[in-house]
Enzyme design. Structure first.
Site, short mmCIF file in Angstrom:
data_model
loop_
_atom_site.label_atom_id
_atom_site.label_comp_id
_atom_site.label_asym_id
_atom_site.label_seq_id
_atom_site.Cartn_x
_atom_site.Cartn_y
_atom_site.Cartn_z
N ASP A 152 -3.97 0.67 7.52
CA ASP A 152 -4.99 1.03 6.53
C ASP A 152 -6.38 0.96 7.15
O ASP A 152 -6.76 -0.07 7.74
CB ASP A 152 -4.94 0.06 5.33
CG ASP A 152 -3.68 0.23 4.49
OD1 ASP A 152 -2.91 1.19 4.73
OD2 ASP A 152 -3.48 -0.60 3.57
N ASP A 183 2.31 -3.40 -4.86
CA ASP A 183 3.29 -3.71 -3.81
C ASP A 183 3.63 -5.21 -3.84
O ASP A 183 4.79 -5.59 -3.63
CB ASP A 183 2.74 -3.35 -2.43
CG ASP A 183 2.21 -1.94 -2.37
OD1 ASP A 183 2.67 -1.10 -3.17
OD2 ASP A 183 1.32 -1.67 -1.53
N SER A 232 -4.72 -11.75 0.69
CA SER A 232 -4.59 -12.89 -0.22
C SER A 232 -3.25 -12.88 -0.97
O SER A 232 -3.12 -13.49 -2.04
CB SER A 232 -5.76 -12.96 -1.21
OG SER A 232 -5.90 -11.74 -1.89
O1 RIB Z 1 -0.18 0.48 -2.20
C1 RIB Z 1 -1.18 0.36 -1.23
C2 RIB Z 1 -0.75 1.06 0.03
O2 RIB Z 1 -0.65 2.44 -0.24
C3 RIB Z 1 -1.73 0.95 1.17
O3 RIB Z 1 -1.50 -0.16 1.99
C4 RIB Z 1 -1.60 2.29 1.87
O4 RIB Z 1 -1.11 2.18 3.17
C5 RIB Z 1 -0.71 3.14 0.98
O5 RIB Z 1 0.57 3.21 1.44
#
Ligand code: RIB
Length: 321
Positions: A21, A264, A303
């Protein structure tokens, strides 16, 4: 009540995307054709699969990862970072001559983000790569978490293999594609956000302005499995195939710096907790608590909490087992 041991010994197979990222913090998100100026560029580990795997590992699960990186410096970094978190990367394929996935991210002053992804090697994960990993994992996982940021063939191979092996399967449809609907026949637990739920609902033929509950019920009745809708600051909605729904409010973050990867984090901790034997409600509570903690620093993973942080939040709100 102490929560020691909950979700601590789950075995989770994660199939998904690994990105690097590239992040700019700016006062606000740019509109079409607009330039906004932020401060310095930051580089973080990312990808929905990679982020979920890290969240799951920090929450106490044993995690094996299935995916791909390119044969470049970003790929080496992505693997080193996952390995450092205790994630087994044996089944990550290095695609020679390809670029590792990369995401360009702008984060505004309220922590909201805008993301564009160059899929790179993630798009090259094959059904065969997944089949090899599944073969190696025979008898190992209690749950599989799959997100759709990799090739459709790899996603389908993972969902189908989970059904064949009798493994609990959590499918994070981010993003929703036409193929996602077809996979509902394998009865995965679906974890869309509000927009993804709307996309699924429409692809299934739903029309008009339906409530989140009505849309989730329509999807759950098609998949015959629970749907868990992530609603950001409003927490999550659990909806069973029988249409029974239950809302779990979001924990309150002390400060919202960056919401990238909050979904995530939820998915990783939710799936890890199911793998560790939690019921749906407790797994969702743990995921929600972890997601709230994950927004307090810049970067998707910075975090993300460990098991004791999650337990402390649950104990403080009296939501222990
Ligand atoms: O959900 C966030 C993620 O979406 C980021 O880390 C980016 O890489 C995309 O995959």
């Amino acid at each position: 009540m102490p929560l020691d041991g909950i979700g601590m010994n789950g075995r989770l197979l994660v199939i998904g995307a690994l990105n690097v990222d590239m992040v700019v913090a700016a006062p606000r998100l740019p509109g079409p054709g607009e330039t906004v100026v932020g401060s310095h560029l930051q580089r973080h580990g990312g990808g929905k699969g990679g982020n979920s795997a890290v969240a799951a590992a920090r929450s106490g699960a044993a995690v094996r990862y299935v995916g791909a990186v390119g044969s470049d410096e970003f790929g080496t970094t992505a693997l080193t970072e996952l390995h450092a978190e205790g994630v087994d990367v044996t089944d990550v394929v290095v695609k020679e001559g390809s670029a590792t996935g990369a995401a360009l991210i702008v984060v505004d002053a309220a922590g909201e983000n805008q993301i564009a992804v160059a899929a790179g090697a993630n798009e090259e994960v094959t059904a065969r790569d997944v089949a090899v990993a599944v073969e190696r994992a025979q008898g190992w996982p209690s749950c599989v978490l799959i997100s759709t940021e990799i090739s459709a063939a790899a996603v389908a191979a993972g969902v189908e293999a989970a059904a064949m092996q009798g493994w609990l399967c959590v499918l994070n449809p981010a993003p929703v594609t036409a193929d996602t609907c077809d996979l509902l026949r394998f009865a995965p637990i679906i974890t869309p956000n509000r927009g993804e739920l709307q996309d699924l609902y429409r692809l299934l033929g739903g029309t008009g302005d339906a409530s989140v509950e009505a849309m989730a019920t329509a999807v759950a009745s098609r998949s015959r499995a629970p749907v868990v809708v992530t609603l950001g600051a409003e927490g999550v909605l659990l909806c069973s195939a029988a249409g029974v729904s239950n809302r779990i409010p979001a924990g309150s973050a002390r400060q919202v710096i960056d919401t990238t990867g909050a979904g995530d984090t939820f998915n990783g901790v939710f799936a890890a907790s199911l793998a560790g034997g939690c019921d749906f409600t407790m797994a969702a509570r743990r995921g929600v608590a972890a997601a709230a903690l994950s927004v307090e620093s810049a970067g998707a993973r910075t975090s993300m909490p460990d098991a004791s942080d999650i337990d402390a939040v649950l104990s403080s709100i009296g939501a222990g087992v």
